[in-house]
Scaffold this active site. Structure first.
Site, PDB file in Angstrom:
ATOM      1  CB  SER A 211      -0.972  -0.055   1.180  1.00 30.58           C
ATOM      2  OG  SER A 211      -2.016   0.869   1.022  1.00 30.58           O
ATOM      3  CD  GLU A 328      -5.410  -4.209  -4.351  1.00 31.51           C
ATOM      4  OE1 GLU A 328      -5.718  -3.628  -3.289  1.00 31.51           O
ATOM      5  OE2 GLU A 328      -4.326  -4.804  -4.511  1.00 31.51           O
ATOM      6  CG  HIS A 420      -5.827  -2.119  -0.228  1.00 29.91           C
ATOM      7  ND1 HIS A 420      -4.861  -2.162  -1.206  1.00 29.91           N
ATOM      8  CD2 HIS A 420      -5.379  -1.234   0.694  1.00 29.91           C
ATOM      9  CE1 HIS A 420      -3.880  -1.331  -0.892  1.00 29.91           C
ATOM     10  NE2 HIS A 420      -4.164  -0.762   0.265  1.00 29.91           N
TER      11      HIS A 420
END
Length: 510
Positions: A211, A328, A420
Site C-alpha cells: 500500500s 482492491e 486491499h
C-alpha cells in the site's frame, strides 16, 4: 555476539547480544529466531526536531534492552468495524504511540553469522496509519527461511509530510515535506551501517512494502539519495507513479496546501493563523487527526516527479516484484466512483452501467483498477524496460469469521472479496496473526508465497530451486496468479488498463 549450539535455545541462553554504532543491545531468542525490538535509528523528532530531517541517534552506555517494540507514530485509528481494522490493526498488544517513534526491529536466524539477505519492510496505511510492530508484519516466518527481516516506523500525517514555506526557509536546500520518507532513508542507512552485526549482508538488501509503503518504495527508486541502500524491491498493491490523484505536487503546490492546512487547523483550534513556531508547540496528537498528506517533490529526497523519472528510464534499475489483489476497490468504492469513468468509444463495454448490479460491480472494479491495479501495472510496465520485473495477481478470498463485526461494503455488494491488504498474511506467512478459520489450502498458499518472496530476496529472481511453475518476466501482460495453485497467466483486463492510461492523461477537476 553470542550464539547457540545446534540452533536451539534453552532456558539459560535465551538472551542474545549485538552491537550497533550507537551502543550494545540485548535481544532474545524466540524459537529459532533472534529478535531485537525497539532499536533507535534516529533521534526523537520532537521539539525543535519536529519537521526536520532525521538526526543521528544518541549513543548510550552499557547494554540497552531490545525486548519491546518502540512506540508507534502518532496516528488516528481506523473505525473498529472496518475490514481494514480487523485485517491489519486488531492486535493483541495494546497500541502505544508517541512522537518519539523512530525505532526499528530485527528478526535474524543467524546473528552470529553473516552474509544473509535482508528484507526491509515498509508498512502501509495511507500515510495516516500503521507501524513496524503490527502483528501482521511479524518477521519470524521469513527469518526462519534464512532472511534477516527489518521493520520500522516513520512519521505519519502532518508530522511526516507537511510542506510549508517557513519550513523550506529553514532548510539549506529550500526543501520541505517528505520527513516520513527521509525517516525510511535513515533506517536504510542504519541497515547499511549495522546489519552485518545481526548476520545480514548490507549489499543484499531488498526493500519491500504494501500500500503506501509500496508507493514509498517506488518513489525511493526514483530518488538518487536512496540508490546505494537497496538492490531489489517488492511493491504490493500501490505505486508512486500513474496515480489516480495525478503526479506528485511540486514544492510550490505542496507549500500552498500546507499553508491552507495550517490556516484551517488554526481556525478549528482557535489559534488564528499559526506560524511554524506555534505549530511546533502544539500537541502532536492534534496535528495528525486531520488532513491527508503524502510525498511531494521536496528538493531533497525527491528532486523530480517520480512519473518523469520513470518515463525517462532514470530510476534505480533493480529487480522488481509487484502485484495487486482482485478486489482492491471493495474497501473504497462508492457509487459516485462511476462519475469519473472516461467517456470514450468502447468504455461503456469495459465498464457497463446498464442496471443497478452492474453499476455496483463497475464502481468496485473501476475504483480498484484506477487506484491500484493500473498504477502497479504502469509501474511494472515502465520498469520492465530497464530491469527484470515480475507481476502477480492475488485471487484468494480470506476466510473471515462469520461473527466478525464488520460494516458492509459501501458499494452495496455482498462481502469484500479479495480486498486491499488481503495478501499480507499470505505473502509474509503470518496467518497466525489473525484467529480466522484458515484451511490447509490457505496455509499451503502462504508457504508458497513466502517461499517465492524469499527466493526473490535471496537472488533478485522469484524462480529457482523449489519454484514451480516458472514465473515469466513481465513485458506487458504476464502475471503469476496466487489463489489456489500458483499459475502463470496472461492478464485478461489489459484493455481496461489501457483505458486507465486515457483517464490519467485527462485534466483533473479542481
Amino acid at each position: 555476539m553470542t550464539g547457540r549450539a545446534n540452533g536451539r535455545a534453552t532456558a539459560s541462553d535465551t538472551a542474545i547480544r549485538a552491537r550497533t554504532n550507537a551502543g550494545r543491545l540485548s535481544g532474545r531468542w524466540e524459537g529459532e529466531v533472534a529478535v531485537f525490538r525497539g532499536i533507535p535509528f534516529a533521534a526523537p523528532p520532537v521539539g525543535a526536531l519536529r519537521w526536520r530531517p532525521p538526526a543521528a541517534p544518541a549513543r548510550w552506555d552499557g547494554e540497552r534492552p531490545a525486548y519491546d517494540f518502540g512506540p508507534a507514530p502518532l496516528q488516528p485509528q481506523p473505525p473498529r468495524d472496518s475490514i481494514m481494522y480487523h485485517a491489519n490493526f486488531a492486535d493483541r498488544r495494546a497500541l502505544v504511540m508517541s512522537e518519539d517513534c523512530l525505532y526499528l526491529n530485527v528478526w535474524t536466524p543467524e546473528p552470529g553469522g553473516g552474509g544473509l539477505p535482508v528484507m526491509v519492510w515498509i508498512h502501509g496505511g495511507g500515510n495516516r496509519y500503521g507501524h513496524g510492530g503490527q502483528e501482521i508484519h511479524d518477521g519470524r516466518s521469513l527469518a526462519r527461511r534464512g532472511v534477516v527481516v527489518v521493520t520500522l516506523n516513520h512519521r505519519l500525517g502532518a508530522l511526516g509530510f507537511l510542506a510549508h514555506p517557513a519550513l523550506a526557509a529553514e532548510d539549506d536546500l529550500g526543501a520541505s515535506g517528505n520527513y516520513g520518507l527521509l525517516d525510511i532513508v535513515a533506517a536504510l542507512t542504519w541497515v547499511q551501517e549495522n546489519i552485518a552485526h545481526f548476520g545480514g549482508d548490507p549489499a543484499r538488501v531488498t526493500l519491500a512494502g504494501n500500500s503506501a509503503g509500496a508507493a514509498h518504495i517506488c518513489h525511493l527508486m526514483a530518488s538518487t539519495m536512496a540508490r546505494p541502500l537497496f538492490r531489489a524491491a517488492i511493491g504490493q498493491s500501490a505505486s508512486g507513479i500513474g496515480r489516480a490523484e495525478g503526479p506528485l505536487p511540486d514544492q510550490a503546490a505542496a507549500q500552498r496546501q500546507g499553508l491552507s492546512w495550517a490556516r484551517e487547523f488554526g481556525a478549528a483550534g482557535g489559534f488564528g493563523d499559526p506560524d511554524i513556531a506555534g505549530l511546533r508547540r502544539t500537541d502532536g496528537v492534534e496535528l495528525v487527526l486531520k488532513g491527508h498528506f503524502g510525498p511531494v517533490v521536496d528538493g531533497r529526497a525527491l528532486t523530480a516527479p517520480s512519473d518523469d523519472v520513470f518515463a525517462a528510464g532514470h530510476q534505480h534499475p533493480v529487480p522488481l516484484l509487484v502485484g495487486t489483489n482482485s478486489d482492491e476497490g471493495s474497501v473504497y468504492a462508492t457509487l459516485d466512483a462511476v462519475r469519473r469513468l472516461p467517456v470514450e468509444p468502447g468504455t461503456d463495454e469495459l465498464y457497463p452501467l446498464r442496471d443497478g448490479d452492474q453499476v455496483r460491480r463497475t464502481a468496485r472494479r473501476f475504483t480498484g483498477e484506477s487506484r491500484f491495479t493500473y498504477p502497479v501495472w504502469h509501474w511494472a510496465r515502465a520498469h520492465s524496460a530497464v530491469a527484470p520485473t515480475w507481476l502477480y495477481r492475488f485471487t484468494r478470498t480470506p476466510p473471515l469469521p462469520p461473527d466478525l463485526e464488520v460494516a458492509p461494503p459501501r458499494d452495496g455488494l455482498p462481502g469484500y472479496g479479495v480486498f486491499h491488504t488481503a495478501e499480507l498474511p499470505y505473502a509474509l506467512d503470518n496467518l497466525a496473526a489473525r484467529p480466522w478459520p484458515w484451511s490447509e489450502a490457505d496455509r499451503s498458499l502462504a508457504r508458497t508465497m513466502a517461499d517465492t518472496w524469499v527466493r526473490f530476496i535471496e537472488t533478485g529472481d522469484p524462480n529457482g530451486v523449489g519454484a514451480a511453475p516458472s514465473w515469466p518476466r513481465f513485458t506487458g501482460a504476464e502475471a503469476m496468479v496466487f489463489g489456489g495453485e500458483a499459475a502463470p497467466v496472461e492478464l485478461g483486463h489489459v484493455e481496461r488498463l489501457d483505458a486507465m492510461r486515457l483517464l490519467a492523461s485527462l485534466p483533473r477537476p479542481l
